[in-house]
Each structure stands twice: as C-alpha cells, then as structure tokens.
Design a protein around this motif. Sequence first.
Motif, short mmCIF file in Angstrom:
data_model
loop_
_atom_site.label_atom_id
_atom_site.label_comp_id
_atom_site.label_asym_id
_atom_site.label_seq_id
_atom_site.Cartn_x
_atom_site.Cartn_y
_atom_site.Cartn_z
N THR A 166 85.54 -42.62 -42.39
CA THR A 166 84.53 -43.24 -41.52
C THR A 166 84.37 -42.46 -40.22
OG1 THR A 166 86.21 -44.66 -40.57
CG2 THR A 166 84.97 -45.54 -42.44
N HIS A 167 85.29 -41.55 -39.96
CA HIS A 167 85.19 -40.68 -38.78
C HIS A 167 86.05 -39.43 -38.98
CE1 HIS A 167 88.65 -43.29 -36.87
NE2 HIS A 167 88.94 -42.85 -38.06
N THR A 168 85.78 -38.41 -38.16
CA THR A 168 86.57 -37.18 -38.30
C THR A 168 87.90 -37.28 -37.53
OG1 THR A 168 85.13 -36.27 -36.59
CG2 THR A 168 84.74 -35.52 -38.84
N SER A 169 88.17 -38.44 -36.91
CA SER A 169 89.47 -38.60 -36.24
C SER A 169 90.60 -38.46 -37.24
CB SER A 169 89.54 -39.97 -35.55
OG SER A 169 88.49 -40.12 -34.62
N SER A 170 90.32 -38.69 -38.52
CA SER A 170 91.36 -38.54 -39.55
C SER A 170 91.92 -37.11 -39.56
CB SER A 170 90.77 -38.85 -40.93
OG SER A 170 89.63 -38.04 -41.16
N VAL A 171 91.10 -36.15 -39.16
CA VAL A 171 91.56 -34.75 -39.19
C VAL A 171 92.62 -34.51 -38.09
CG1 VAL A 171 90.85 -32.33 -39.26
CG2 VAL A 171 89.27 -34.09 -40.06
N GLN A 172 92.48 -35.22 -36.94
CA GLN A 172 93.53 -35.14 -35.90
C GLN A 172 94.90 -35.39 -36.51
OE1 GLN A 172 93.81 -38.02 -32.85
NE2 GLN A 172 91.63 -38.10 -32.40
N VAL A 173 94.97 -36.48 -37.29
CA VAL A 173 96.25 -36.87 -37.87
C VAL A 173 96.79 -35.75 -38.75
CG1 VAL A 173 97.42 -38.57 -39.31
CG2 VAL A 173 95.54 -39.29 -37.80
N PHE A 192 81.09 -41.19 -43.36
CA PHE A 192 80.33 -42.14 -44.18
C PHE A 192 80.56 -43.57 -43.69
CE2 PHE A 192 81.84 -38.47 -46.40
CZ PHE A 192 80.75 -38.02 -47.13
N ARG A 193 79.49 -44.32 -43.55
CA ARG A 193 79.64 -45.73 -43.19
C ARG A 193 78.65 -46.58 -43.96
NH1 ARG A 193 80.95 -45.60 -36.74
NH2 ARG A 193 82.49 -43.94 -36.96
N ASN A 194 79.12 -47.76 -44.28
CA ASN A 194 78.28 -48.66 -45.07
C ASN A 194 77.27 -49.35 -44.15
OD1 ASN A 194 77.25 -50.26 -47.02
ND2 ASN A 194 79.18 -51.24 -47.59
N HIS A 206 77.22 -36.72 -39.35
CA HIS A 206 78.22 -35.70 -39.03
C HIS A 206 78.83 -35.96 -37.67
CE1 HIS A 206 75.57 -33.89 -42.00
NE2 HIS A 206 76.57 -33.09 -42.33
N GLN A 207 80.11 -35.64 -37.56
CA GLN A 207 80.79 -35.77 -36.26
C GLN A 207 81.55 -34.49 -35.96
OE1 GLN A 207 83.46 -39.14 -36.62
NE2 GLN A 207 81.97 -40.50 -35.65
N ILE A 208 81.88 -34.34 -34.68
CA ILE A 208 82.83 -33.29 -34.29
C ILE A 208 83.93 -33.96 -33.49
CG2 ILE A 208 83.22 -31.15 -33.01
CD1 ILE A 208 80.40 -30.37 -33.52
N GLU A 209 85.14 -33.74 -33.93
CA GLU A 209 86.31 -34.33 -33.28
C GLU A 209 87.01 -33.24 -32.50
OE1 GLU A 209 87.03 -37.46 -33.85
OE2 GLU A 209 89.05 -37.61 -32.99
N GLY A 210 87.56 -33.59 -31.34
CA GLY A 210 88.34 -32.61 -30.58
C GLY A 210 89.73 -33.15 -30.29
N PHE A 249 92.92 -45.56 -31.02
CA PHE A 249 93.77 -44.36 -31.03
C PHE A 249 93.89 -43.68 -29.67
CE2 PHE A 249 89.56 -42.59 -31.63
CZ PHE A 249 88.97 -43.50 -32.53
N THR A 250 93.25 -44.23 -28.63
CA THR A 250 93.38 -43.63 -27.30
C THR A 250 93.69 -44.70 -26.27
OG1 THR A 250 90.97 -43.69 -27.25
CG2 THR A 250 91.98 -41.53 -27.54
N GLU A 251 94.44 -44.32 -25.24
CA GLU A 251 94.75 -45.25 -24.15
C GLU A 251 95.09 -44.45 -22.90
OE1 GLU A 251 94.36 -48.46 -24.01
OE2 GLU A 251 95.04 -48.42 -21.95
N LEU A 280 79.54 -39.14 -25.97
CA LEU A 280 80.76 -39.07 -26.80
C LEU A 280 81.81 -40.09 -26.39
CD1 LEU A 280 83.08 -37.41 -24.97
CD2 LEU A 280 81.78 -35.44 -25.75
N GLY A 281 82.78 -40.31 -27.29
CA GLY A 281 83.92 -41.16 -27.00
C GLY A 281 85.14 -40.27 -26.78
N CYS A 282 86.07 -40.73 -25.92
CA CYS A 282 87.23 -39.88 -25.64
C CYS A 282 88.37 -40.72 -25.09
CB CYS A 282 86.83 -38.80 -24.63
SG CYS A 282 86.17 -39.46 -23.09
N PHE A 303 94.61 -35.28 -25.14
CA PHE A 303 93.38 -36.07 -25.22
C PHE A 303 92.62 -35.75 -26.49
CE2 PHE A 303 92.32 -32.27 -22.67
CZ PHE A 303 91.19 -31.79 -23.32
N ALA A 304 91.72 -36.67 -26.81
CA ALA A 304 90.87 -36.49 -28.00
C ALA A 304 89.47 -36.95 -27.64
CB ALA A 304 91.41 -37.32 -29.16
N PHE A 305 88.52 -36.44 -28.41
CA PHE A 305 87.14 -36.90 -28.20
C PHE A 305 86.38 -36.76 -29.52
CE2 PHE A 305 85.56 -32.56 -28.16
CZ PHE A 305 86.61 -31.83 -27.62
N GLY A 306 85.29 -37.49 -29.62
CA GLY A 306 84.50 -37.42 -30.84
C GLY A 306 83.04 -37.64 -30.53
#
Length: 340
Positions: A166-173, A192-194, A206-210, A249-251, A280-282, A303-306
């Motif tokens: 549902t997001h590219t944050s999975s790639v961070q992991v 992909f989202r329903n 499409h997303q880009i995760e950092g 996943f962020t705080e 973006l979110g971060c 840090f992370a962002f998407g």
Amino acid sequence: MLKKLEEYEKQIQELVIASKEDLENFRLQFLSKKGIVPQLFTAFRDVPNEQKKEFGQKLNVLKNLAETKFKELQSELKSGGNAIDPNIDLTVPPFPMELGTRHPVNMVRREVVSIFERIGFTVSEGPEIEDDWHNFSALNFPPEHPARDMQDTFFVAKDPDFALRTHTSSVQVRVMENQQPPIRTISPGRVFRNEAISARAHCIFHQIEGLYIDKNVSFADMKDTLLYFAREFYGPETKIRLRPSYFPFTEPSAEMDVYWGLETEADHRITKGTGWLEVLGCGMVDPNVLRSCGIDPDVYSGFAFGMGIERTAMLKYQVKDLRLFFENDKRFLDQFKAAY
Ligand code: DAH
C-alpha cells in the motif's frame, strides 16, 4: 533437346504476368495435360539411354520450376499484383519520423531520483506483493490499525498474509534489515490501494520513499534535506513549512507544504485559500521501527519521507485529473514533448 529445356527454363524464370488470363495461359502452356511439361515427359521415353540421366534431371528441375512459379504468380495476383518495384527500398524508415516522449510519471521520478542522488542517496527497490511484516507490522502499525482494513488493501486471495503493497515504506524495512547505517536511500515504485477511481484517487499509483539513518541525525537535518529537495524541484525561491501530523512509523511526524502563492483564482482553489500545498509526509523514524529492523535506536536515529509521484506531477504540470496518467492518450502525452 537439352537446349530446348534450357530455353523453357529461361522463359519461365523471366515470365511476368498482369492478369488472371496470363496466369491461365501459363498454366495451359506448361502444366495442363497437353502442356509442354507432360509432353516432355512423353518425349523422355524416346531419349537415347546415354542422355536419359541428364535429361531426366533437367526435366524434373523444369517441372518443379513451373509449379513453383505458378504458385508464386497465383499468390502475387491475390495480394494485389506484382506491384513491388525492385527499385524501392522497403527498409527505409518513413519520413517525417515522430519522436516519442517520456511519460510524465517517469519524468518526475527521474528528476526526484537525480536530486537525491546528487547528495549521496542510492536507489533501492522492493517487491510489489508484500507480506504483512514489511508493509505493516515492522512499520509499527498496531494490529487493529484501520489501514489494514480490507477496504484499503488488496490482499492475495490464497494467503491473507500477503498483499499488494500500500506504500513504498515497506522498502525502508527491507533496506534496514539488510544493511547497517549509515543509510541514505530512496525507493521509487508502484503502490496499490482499494480506492474508487476518480480525478483525485486511483487504485494504482507511484510513490517515492526516502530514508536517512546515521548517528546523531536530527529533525533539523531532515528539514534542511527537504528544503534542498524543494528548491531543486520547485525552484530556488521555494518556501516550505512542516505541519505536525501522524504516521505509525515516525515520531514526531510532519507533512511538508510548499508555498504556492495566491495570485490567481486557480491558486486559491488548489491551495484552498491558504497559499500552501501539501507535497509529502515525513518524520523521525520511530525507535520501534529501527528495533524491528535490527538497528539499535540508542545508537542510531534518522528520518523518512514519502511522496506521491502522480500528485507531484499534477502540481508540476498543472494536470487536473489523475486518471490521465493511466490512459496513455497520445494527445495528453504529446503535451510533455517540450518538458522532456
Ligand atoms: N507511507 C506514507 C503514505 O503512503 C507516506 C510517508 C509518510 C512515508 C511519512 C514516510 C513518512 O516515510 O515518514 O501515505
């Protein structure tokens, strides 16, 4: 006799026809019961023995030639005649040649990737079919979190532990599980989202995760990195602001807005009268996430962002309907020739 055979051979090879009648005449002349070929076979009986071998071979060649030629001419007639002029080079490309364009989603992805590559980020990728751990659990989603709801996620029918990410944050992991800090990476990809398809939402996008993890990484580092990105991407005068937000996943978490301005009526509409646009979110990677991925949160922080690529492209190229990105209508794509 042999000479006669050679003459027939030549005659057949050079034959050109223009109509069905010509073809029929050729058949009558050579292949019909009383035609030349059967007659020659009759004459073969009277050929002296010492010539039989050579004559027989030549006669067979002639017979095959006549039959093949007949078939060739027949199919030529069917396909519109023997119009192929040997002086025309069919391998020459037509003129003028039209150049294609890159897809706008691709152009934005390439530009964002190149901006981060310049400051030492690498590109990483992960699978589009993802397990619960990488898409949710390792990212600190509590088991009852609504994002796991059937409404948002496409699950794999045979095994509910797997879903389309549902997001590219999975790639961070995946990156953190496989690499110790320092980590600087960005991960572009399809998600992909329903969702019901509309001008503002699609079930594929499409997303880009950092992700940036090292010792002593602070919120100020994140803000400065994102400011650099915004100025490279939206222009050197761009102003940004960070608004408090929430992601599991962020705080702390934030959303970044860029100042769009309020010059035209459209500006008012797009920014809902504020002049600011969310891009973006971060946030600072939650210690629980670092721990889940085998990184010690007492030693490292980051840090992370998407960001959504289509959303970014809509802002950059003033596209009003998200669906246009997926239809591949040439009239839409052709408008990006200049940008490319
Ligand atoms: N994964 C979030 C989404 O799909 C975007 C996001 C927000 C990614 C904050 C991040 C982040 O890495 O820190 O909406």
